[in-house]
Design a protein around this motif. Structure first.
Motif, PDB file in Angstrom:
ATOM      1  N   HIS A 193       0.825  -1.211   0.000  1.00  0.00           N
ATOM      2  CA  HIS A 193       0.000   0.000   0.000  1.00  0.00           C
ATOM      3  C   HIS A 193       0.857   1.258   0.000  1.00  0.00           C
ATOM      4  O   HIS A 193       0.401   2.319  -0.465  1.00  0.00           O
ATOM      5  CB  HIS A 193      -0.955  -0.026   1.193  1.00  0.00           C
ATOM      6  CG  HIS A 193      -2.170  -0.873   0.938  1.00  0.00           C
ATOM      7  ND1 HIS A 193      -3.212  -0.452   0.143  1.00  0.00           N
ATOM      8  CD2 HIS A 193      -2.495  -2.125   1.351  1.00  0.00           C
ATOM      9  CE1 HIS A 193      -4.136  -1.396   0.080  1.00  0.00           C
ATOM     10  NE2 HIS A 193      -3.725  -2.422   0.799  1.00  0.00           N
ATOM     11  N   TYR A 224       1.303   1.636  -3.707  1.00  0.00           N
ATOM     12  CA  TYR A 224       0.089   2.166  -4.345  1.00  0.00           C
ATOM     13  C   TYR A 224      -0.088   3.648  -4.025  1.00  0.00           C
ATOM     14  O   TYR A 224      -0.490   4.435  -4.899  1.00  0.00           O
ATOM     15  CB  TYR A 224      -1.137   1.386  -3.862  1.00  0.00           C
ATOM     16  CG  TYR A 224      -1.135  -0.065  -4.282  1.00  0.00           C
ATOM     17  CD1 TYR A 224      -0.822  -0.439  -5.590  1.00  0.00           C
ATOM     18  CD2 TYR A 224      -1.440  -1.073  -3.365  1.00  0.00           C
ATOM     19  CE1 TYR A 224      -0.818  -1.768  -5.967  1.00  0.00           C
ATOM     20  CE2 TYR A 224      -1.440  -2.405  -3.735  1.00  0.00           C
ATOM     21  CZ  TYR A 224      -1.130  -2.749  -5.034  1.00  0.00           C
ATOM     22  OH  TYR A 224      -1.122  -4.064  -5.404  1.00  0.00           O
ATOM     23  N   TYR A 249       2.300   5.678  -6.170  1.00  0.00           N
ATOM     24  CA  TYR A 249       1.782   5.792  -7.540  1.00  0.00           C
ATOM     25  C   TYR A 249       0.652   6.826  -7.586  1.00  0.00           C
ATOM     26  O   TYR A 249       0.564   7.618  -8.539  1.00  0.00           O
ATOM     27  CB  TYR A 249       1.279   4.435  -8.024  1.00  0.00           C
ATOM     28  CG  TYR A 249       0.523   4.509  -9.331  1.00  0.00           C
ATOM     29  CD1 TYR A 249       1.194   4.560 -10.550  1.00  0.00           C
ATOM     30  CD2 TYR A 249      -0.876   4.541  -9.348  1.00  0.00           C
ATOM     31  CE1 TYR A 249       0.500   4.642 -11.747  1.00  0.00           C
ATOM     32  CE2 TYR A 249      -1.579   4.619 -10.541  1.00  0.00           C
ATOM     33  CZ  TYR A 249      -0.887   4.676 -11.733  1.00  0.00           C
ATOM     34  OH  TYR A 249      -1.574   4.764 -12.911  1.00  0.00           O
ATOM     35  N   ARG A 250      -0.181   6.838  -6.582  1.00  0.00           N
ATOM     36  CA  ARG A 250      -1.319   7.760  -6.544  1.00  0.00           C
ATOM     37  C   ARG A 250      -0.848   9.215  -6.525  1.00  0.00           C
ATOM     38  O   ARG A 250      -1.504  10.099  -7.096  1.00  0.00           O
ATOM     39  CB  ARG A 250      -2.163   7.464  -5.300  1.00  0.00           C
ATOM     40  CG  ARG A 250      -3.321   8.419  -5.058  1.00  0.00           C
ATOM     41  CD  ARG A 250      -4.080   8.025  -3.803  1.00  0.00           C
ATOM     42  NE  ARG A 250      -5.118   8.999  -3.487  1.00  0.00           N
ATOM     43  CZ  ARG A 250      -4.910  10.086  -2.736  1.00  0.00           C
ATOM     44  NH1 ARG A 250      -3.694  10.338  -2.252  1.00  0.00           N
ATOM     45  NH2 ARG A 250      -5.902  10.920  -2.495  1.00  0.00           N
ATOM     46  N   SER A 271       6.812   1.722  -7.439  1.00  0.00           N
ATOM     47  CA  SER A 271       5.695   2.546  -7.928  1.00  0.00           C
ATOM     48  C   SER A 271       5.891   2.890  -9.405  1.00  0.00           C
ATOM     49  O   SER A 271       4.926   2.919 -10.177  1.00  0.00           O
ATOM     50  CB  SER A 271       5.558   3.818  -7.087  1.00  0.00           C
ATOM     51  OG  SER A 271       6.764   4.573  -7.106  1.00  0.00           O
ATOM     52  N   LEU A 302       5.161  -0.274 -11.292  1.00  0.00           N
ATOM     53  CA  LEU A 302       3.714  -0.456 -11.380  1.00  0.00           C
ATOM     54  C   LEU A 302       3.144   0.354 -12.542  1.00  0.00           C
ATOM     55  O   LEU A 302       2.263  -0.117 -13.275  1.00  0.00           O
ATOM     56  CB  LEU A 302       3.058  -0.038 -10.058  1.00  0.00           C
ATOM     57  CG  LEU A 302       1.535  -0.039 -10.020  1.00  0.00           C
ATOM     58  CD1 LEU A 302       0.978  -1.437 -10.281  1.00  0.00           C
ATOM     59  CD2 LEU A 302       1.031   0.495  -8.676  1.00  0.00           C
ATOM     60  N   TYR A 347      -5.558   6.558  -9.781  1.00  0.00           N
ATOM     61  CA  TYR A 347      -5.787   5.555  -8.741  1.00  0.00           C
ATOM     62  C   TYR A 347      -7.133   5.723  -8.044  1.00  0.00           C
ATOM     63  O   TYR A 347      -7.818   4.744  -7.748  1.00  0.00           O
ATOM     64  CB  TYR A 347      -4.662   5.639  -7.707  1.00  0.00           C
ATOM     65  CG  TYR A 347      -4.633   4.479  -6.729  1.00  0.00           C
ATOM     66  CD1 TYR A 347      -4.127   3.247  -7.116  1.00  0.00           C
ATOM     67  CD2 TYR A 347      -5.104   4.620  -5.426  1.00  0.00           C
ATOM     68  CE1 TYR A 347      -4.083   2.180  -6.242  1.00  0.00           C
ATOM     69  CE2 TYR A 347      -5.060   3.559  -4.541  1.00  0.00           C
ATOM     70  CZ  TYR A 347      -4.548   2.347  -4.954  1.00  0.00           C
ATOM     71  OH  TYR A 347      -4.524   1.290  -4.073  1.00  0.00           O
ATOM     72  N   ALA A 406      -8.693   1.684  -8.052  1.00  0.00           N
ATOM     73  CA  ALA A 406      -7.827   1.200  -6.964  1.00  0.00           C
ATOM     74  C   ALA A 406      -7.882  -0.314  -6.858  1.00  0.00           C
ATOM     75  O   ALA A 406      -6.844  -0.987  -6.773  1.00  0.00           O
ATOM     76  CB  ALA A 406      -8.232   1.849  -5.643  1.00  0.00           C
ATOM     77  N   ILE A 444      -6.243  -1.927  -9.970  1.00  0.00           N
ATOM     78  CA  ILE A 444      -4.780  -1.827  -9.939  1.00  0.00           C
ATOM     79  C   ILE A 444      -4.196  -2.810  -8.927  1.00  0.00           C
ATOM     80  O   ILE A 444      -3.178  -3.466  -9.196  1.00  0.00           O
ATOM     81  CB  ILE A 444      -4.356  -0.378  -9.606  1.00  0.00           C
ATOM     82  CG1 ILE A 444      -4.709   0.544 -10.774  1.00  0.00           C
ATOM     83  CG2 ILE A 444      -2.875  -0.304  -9.294  1.00  0.00           C
ATOM     84  CD1 ILE A 444      -4.505   2.017 -10.485  1.00  0.00           C
ATOM     85  N   GLN A 445      -4.851  -2.931  -7.794  1.00  0.00           N
ATOM     86  CA  GLN A 445      -4.367  -3.891  -6.790  1.00  0.00           C
ATOM     87  C   GLN A 445      -4.488  -5.324  -7.301  1.00  0.00           C
ATOM     88  O   GLN A 445      -3.653  -6.176  -6.976  1.00  0.00           O
ATOM     89  CB  GLN A 445      -5.147  -3.721  -5.492  1.00  0.00           C
ATOM     90  CG  GLN A 445      -4.845  -2.426  -4.758  1.00  0.00           C
ATOM     91  CD  GLN A 445      -5.639  -2.268  -3.482  1.00  0.00           C
ATOM     92  OE1 GLN A 445      -6.021  -3.251  -2.854  1.00  0.00           O
ATOM     93  NE2 GLN A 445      -5.904  -1.033  -3.088  1.00  0.00           N
TER      94      GLN A 445
END
Length: 364
Positions: A164, A167, A170-171, A326, A329, A343, A349, A352-353
């Motif tokens: 996380h 993630y 990346y966000r 990231s 990803l 994201y 979300a 992507i996960q």
């Protein structure tokens, strides 16, 4: 006078004793005499049974994982009466329900076989397809994540926390800047893909390292880094291995292809040293031999993983693995979807996960 002829005595003929026919003893039929079922029929039955068993097995395993995953979420906690006891009761109820359903299927199977032999395999495969469709939905990713947390314990909790962080990184990226990275990488992707294949590394991981090191702008930096991957100090054995794969005596750091091969060999070296731990392997790659290398630093502080070593890296880039992953990803999303989804929009979300972070899908 003629004497009357005396009658001759007839020779007594003994009646021949009739030969009684011996009763035929029935020979027991051997296995060789029994009619054998046609080979084609046997193969057909075996195929039908295999399909039925496979369909039921897929359905049962998927349902168990989903139910345990949701149960782990509903009853999460450490209190006995509100968490532990209800979860244990739920597992017991699941076992009882499985036994009841198995008996019910056996009876239903007999009824179906009486009508057509193909009905039970078709129904079992249909169940598997339905549950497979449900598994492909984003909501299952949450249940599967809870199930992994239930089984993986502390190790899985650490992995989820770090994932996380990736993630979230990346966000925070600007989509236009990420797009520039993707566009600049096009020139170097063939060399990166070749190096990744030679050393058995995910190509998106190498793209993430290059993006973090140079933003795909090869140059010489003030800290001694060179080229696409900003190569600095490299173990002698690694340089020799890269040269062997390139079929050159001395690789050139200014050549992007050579630079990619050296980076791949170096990352593979540190990943092996860190026993396959992706986060520690990336951190060791970034630290290099400075301060004795990551292994010495971890031994000095008694750290065992990336989570426990992070607080001690005050003067070192402890977020380096997060930034690399990231970026990796982003390249994975571009490869799969042809775009860089935002994201927080819609169900991006969860999608992507579900796609996952390069280098971590192998654990799935």
């Amino acid at each position: 006078m003629n004497k009357p002829a005396t009658p001759r005595k007839r020779a007594s003929v003994k009646p021949e004793t009739a030969v009684k026919p011996k009763p035929r003893t029935r020979r027991k039929a051997s296995k060789k005499d029994l009619p054998k079922p046609p080979l084609g029929n046997f193969k057909h039955r075996l195929l039908m049974i295999s399909l039925e068993v496979l369909g039921l097995a897929i359905t049962a395993v998927s349902v168990v994982m989903i139910l345990l995953g949701y149960s782990a979420s509903w009853f999460s906690g450490t209190r006995f009466f509100t968490s532990l006891l209800p979860f244990a009761i739920g597992v017991l109820a699941l076992i009882v329900a499985a036994a009841v359903l198995l008996i019910g299927w056996w009876k239903l199977r007999k009824w179906l076989q009486g009508r057509a032999a193909i009905l039970s395999p078709v129904l079992a495969v249909s169940f598997a397809l339905i549950i497979g469709w449900f598994v492909m939905q984003n909501h299952f990713a949450q249940a599967f994540g809870h199930f992994r947390m239930l089984v993986g314990g502390k190790q899985e909790a650490s992995r989820v926390t770090l994932a996380h962080q990736v993630y979230a990184a990346y966000r925070r990226y600007d989509p236009s800047q990420l797009q520039q990275l993707v566009n600049r990488a096009e020139e170097y992707n063939p060399a990166i893909a070749e190096a990744a294949k030679v050393f058995g590394i995910d190509a998106n991981l190498l793209q993430g390292i290059a993006a973090t090191e140079s933003s795909f702008l090869p140059r010489d930096s003030q800290d001694g880094g060179h080229g696409l991957f900003q190569i600095t100090q490299v173990p002698k054995a690694v340089m020799e291995q890269a040269g062997k794969q390139l079929a050159v005596s001395k690789p050139s750091l200014l050549n992007p292809r050579h630079n990619a091969f050296i980076a791949a060999a170096t990352f593979k070296y540190y990943l092996t040293e860190m026993r396959g731990d992706l986060f520690l392997g990336l951190l060791a790659y970034n630290i290099g031999p400075a301060n004795g290398g990551l292994r010495f630093i971890m031994q000095q502080y008694g750290a065992t993983d990336f989570v426990t070593i992070q607080p001690y890296l005050q003067q070192l880039p402890r977020d380096y693995p997060i930034r690399v992953l990231s970026h990796a990803l982003a390249f994975r999303l571009w490869k799969i979807e042809g775009k860089l989804p935002v994201y927080e929009e819609g169900d991006n979300a969860m999608r992507i996960q579900r796609i996952g972070i390069p280098g971590l899908q192998a654990e799935l």
